[in-house]
Design an enzyme around this catalytic site. Structure first.
Site, PDB file in Angstrom:
ATOM      1  N   ILE A 193       2.357  -0.655   6.767  1.00  0.00           N
ATOM      2  CA  ILE A 193       3.052  -1.932   6.571  1.00  0.00           C
ATOM      3  C   ILE A 193       3.289  -2.606   7.923  1.00  0.00           C
ATOM      4  O   ILE A 193       3.982  -2.067   8.793  1.00  0.00           O
ATOM      5  CB  ILE A 193       4.381  -1.733   5.824  1.00  0.00           C
ATOM      6  CG1 ILE A 193       4.154  -0.913   4.554  1.00  0.00           C
ATOM      7  CG2 ILE A 193       5.000  -3.090   5.510  1.00  0.00           C
ATOM      8  CD1 ILE A 193       3.124  -1.472   3.601  1.00  0.00           C
ATOM      9  N   THR A 201     -10.785  -4.246   1.100  1.00  0.00           N
ATOM     10  CA  THR A 201     -11.948  -3.732   1.822  1.00  0.00           C
ATOM     11  C   THR A 201     -13.182  -4.592   1.549  1.00  0.00           C
ATOM     12  O   THR A 201     -13.220  -5.389   0.606  1.00  0.00           O
ATOM     13  CB  THR A 201     -12.254  -2.296   1.394  1.00  0.00           C
ATOM     14  OG1 THR A 201     -12.628  -2.305   0.001  1.00  0.00           O
ATOM     15  CG2 THR A 201     -11.051  -1.377   1.600  1.00  0.00           C
ATOM     16  N   GLU A 217     -15.851  -3.569   0.315  1.00  0.00           N
ATOM     17  CA  GLU A 217     -16.348  -3.189  -0.999  1.00  0.00           C
ATOM     18  C   GLU A 217     -15.636  -3.977  -2.103  1.00  0.00           C
ATOM     19  O   GLU A 217     -16.265  -4.416  -3.079  1.00  0.00           O
ATOM     20  CB  GLU A 217     -16.164  -1.682  -1.220  1.00  0.00           C
ATOM     21  CG  GLU A 217     -17.079  -0.802  -0.374  1.00  0.00           C
ATOM     22  CD  GLU A 217     -16.654  -0.727   1.094  1.00  0.00           C
ATOM     23  OE1 GLU A 217     -17.485  -0.325   1.912  1.00  0.00           O
ATOM     24  OE2 GLU A 217     -15.497  -1.072   1.408  1.00  0.00           O
ATOM     25  N   GLU A 277      -6.286  -5.972   3.766  1.00  0.00           N
ATOM     26  CA  GLU A 277      -6.211  -7.075   2.793  1.00  0.00           C
ATOM     27  C   GLU A 277      -7.452  -7.139   1.907  1.00  0.00           C
ATOM     28  O   GLU A 277      -8.000  -8.207   1.624  1.00  0.00           O
ATOM     29  CB  GLU A 277      -5.950  -8.410   3.497  1.00  0.00           C
ATOM     30  CG  GLU A 277      -4.574  -8.447   4.133  1.00  0.00           C
ATOM     31  CD  GLU A 277      -4.034  -9.847   4.354  1.00  0.00           C
ATOM     32  OE1 GLU A 277      -4.315 -10.741   3.563  1.00  0.00           O
ATOM     33  OE2 GLU A 277      -3.312 -10.028   5.356  1.00  0.00           O
ATOM     34  N   THR A 298       0.822  -1.211   0.000  1.00  0.00           N
ATOM     35  CA  THR A 298       0.000   0.000   0.000  1.00  0.00           C
ATOM     36  C   THR A 298       0.857   1.264   0.000  1.00  0.00           C
ATOM     37  O   THR A 298       1.905   1.317   0.645  1.00  0.00           O
ATOM     38  CB  THR A 298      -0.923  -0.006   1.231  1.00  0.00           C
ATOM     39  OG1 THR A 298      -1.663  -1.221   1.255  1.00  0.00           O
ATOM     40  CG2 THR A 298      -1.888   1.159   1.201  1.00  0.00           C
ATOM     41  N   GLN A 303     -22.133  -3.617  24.093  1.00  0.00           N
ATOM     42  CA  GLN A 303     -23.456  -3.265  24.605  1.00  0.00           C
ATOM     43  C   GLN A 303     -23.837  -4.140  25.801  1.00  0.00           C
ATOM     44  O   GLN A 303     -24.381  -3.647  26.805  1.00  0.00           O
ATOM     45  CB  GLN A 303     -24.502  -3.413  23.494  1.00  0.00           C
ATOM     46  CG  GLN A 303     -25.860  -2.817  23.828  1.00  0.00           C
ATOM     47  CD  GLN A 303     -25.826  -1.284  23.837  1.00  0.00           C
ATOM     48  OE1 GLN A 303     -24.917  -0.677  23.279  1.00  0.00           O
ATOM     49  NE2 GLN A 303     -26.791  -0.674  24.493  1.00  0.00           N
TER      50      GLN A 303
END
Length: 416
Positions: A165, A398, A400, A396, A127, A369
């Site tokens: 990293i 998302t 999405e 690793e 990344t 909770q």
């Protein structure tokens, strides 16, 4: 009919790691976490158990196990703490595995024995600060091949930076494998959300014209021109090492190329399927840990004259939490079994990560909770679980991106 009952050797491993997590990790990890300190002593004891060599052959110092065994270990560690689990996951799945899968025999014999059997770690530099999920399009780190100084042969000169990293800056880090642009080659036009071109199977479409040639290069720790930044101040995973890396005219020998030139990103995508299953196992462990902590809490704490577990509202919440754990575990079991059998499992790996990370986040919220005000106190594990869960929906790949992979497998990306 497929059975997901553990074989004897897998059950023995699971029980051993569960005991280690309960007796060695649990009593001390909270202090490491609050001090934001890397747990070197715990990592050393994990190395003595052979956990860092679990999926590698004995000839390289490994334990001769498999991906399934490795994931079992991750789940049991994450029941207690995710910082320790992600240290193991990143060291093996992202650090050592690329060398085993794509390295030359000389590279394997040079690096793997220390990574498997001793107290050394490896990292993977993927990344970049402006990249996010668009790895090819956002990559700016470059490596050019030049004639070496003096009697040296050709060298790679690396310039650029990497972010987020894991395991990159510990005192026992031995190397970082860096993805860098090593040239360009003709690309194929792509469209956002459409069918990705070759090498972009995780959802990023090629742009028209030149597509970058991306290669993987091994950079040993301490190489001149390689600078490790300060430890990030993170919301969670506070006892793991996460840093930014900088490369300024960093020179390494040409033979440090890992795998085929121009195949670095494609190699990473192969590794990523296993890595997603491993993260799914870790997330399942966190979700299961939430259930365990809550069961202890509702059996001890009373309200309005009864233990909390007496009330149907609590019972139903815990039933939902346990159901999420069960579904997440079955998802990663399925994906891991397919990969171990040599079958394609890209969609199953994406489903496992999506399902398990959702379970971890939902269970962490429900556990907090159930604990009430105590769930907001850092001395209780559920507070740590809550802080650790969110990143599982990001790292690793998302959530999405996982949905994009699943949708593409369903053929939806081909619809006009």
């Amino acid at each position: 009919m497929i059975s997901y009952r553990l074989e004897d050797h897998h059950e023995e491993l699971r029980a051993t790691v569960a005991e280690f997590a309960r007796d060695v990790v649990a009593p001390v990890i909270g202090d490491y976490y609050e001090r934001r300190e890397f747990p070197y002593e715990i990592v050393a004891r994990m190395a003595k158990l052979g956990l860092f060599g679990l999926p590698f052959p004995e000839e390289y110092g490994g334990m001769g196990g498999d991906l399934f065994a490795f994931c079992l270990a991750l789940e049991e560690l994450a029941r207690v703490d995710s910082s320790v689990a992600i240290t193991l996951e990143a060291a093996v799945a992202l650090g050592a595995m690329p060398i085993y899968r794509f390295g030359t025999e000389e590279q394997r014999r040079r690096w793997l024995p220390d990574l498997c059997a001793e107290e050394r770690l490896a990292a993977f530099g993927l990344t970049e600060p402006g990249g996010g999920s668009d790895i090819p399009g956002g990559m700016r780190t470059t490596a050019r091949l030049v004639k070496g100084d003096g009697q040296a042969g050709e060298e790679w000169v690396i310039d650029g930076s990497k972010s987020f990293i894991t395991n990159a800056g510990t005192a026992i880090t031995s190397l970082v494998t860096v993805l860098a642009i090593t040239g360009g080659r003709p690309g194929r036009p792509g469209r956002a959300g459409g069918r990705a071109g070759a090498g972009d199977r995780d959802g990023t479409a090629d742009g028209a014209g030149e597509r970058p040639e991306i290669s993987a290069i091994i950079v040993p720790a301490g190489t001149p021109g390689f600078t490790v930044g300060r430890e990030y101040s993170k919301v969670g995973w506070c006892a793991s090492d996460t840093r930014e890396l900088a490369f300024a005219s960093c020179r390494v020998p040409a033979e440090n190329l890992l795998g085929e030139r121009g195949r670095g990103y494609a190699q990473f995508l192969e590794i990523l399927d296993e890595g997603r299953v491993a993260i799914a196992a870790l997330a399942t462990g966190l979700a299961a840990g939430c259930v365990s902590e809550c069961l202890g809490q509702v059996a001890q704490r009373e309200a309005f004259g009864h233990h909390l577990g007496y009330y149907q509202g609590i019972q139903f919440k815990l039933a939902d939490m346990e159901a999420r754990v069960h579904g997440a575990r079955l998802a990663w079991y399925d994906a891991a079994s397919r990969l171990a059998a040599g079958e394609p499992a890209k969609k199953q790996a994406a489903i496992a990560k999506l399902t398990a990370s959702n379970a971890a986040m939902d269970n962490a919220r429900d556990a907090t909770q159930i604990f009430g005000g105590y769930g907001y106190m850092n001395e209780y594990p559920v507070a740590r679980f809550y802080r650790d869960a969110k990143v599982l929906e990001i790292g690793e790949g998302t959530s999405e991106v996982q949905r994009m992979i699943i949708a593409r497998d369903l053929g939806l990306a081909d619809l006009g």
